[in-house]
Design a protein around this motif. Sequence first.
Motif: not given
Length: 140
Positions: A7, A9, A29, A75, A94, A97, A99
Amino acid sequence: MSWDILIMNYRGNPPRVENMTDDDRPFCIGNAGHVRELINKQLSGIDWSDPSWGIYKGEGFSLEFSIGVEDEKDSFMVHIRGGGDPVATLMKISNPNDWSLLDCSSGDFIDPNRPEQSAWGDFQKYRDQIISTKSDSKTE
């Protein structure tokens, strides 16, 4: 064996994997505590007894959040095990956000507007084949 999702950003706009360069770095993040807060806003019941490693038990699957302890994060990794439908839960954390989710098995980002179950299904087939092969070799 787990299905691994990175994950990052990218503020909802990840680069095309095939065109990525060193300049395509994700945005920060926040620190590990902030990442936990953002996840907890969308998903309750995560065991953070180890603050660097959260575990969520869904219906037939588990998500393991490898957050680490770094001050600033761009991440983090999620390790998925079991069956069920973890994709909907991943989207739950996700999408709000912005993401981006990189499927480490396929090397592609998951489309947040049309998340497909196929990558998860492909992983489960591969996992089950490996387990079956190991079981078969033990009985010979």
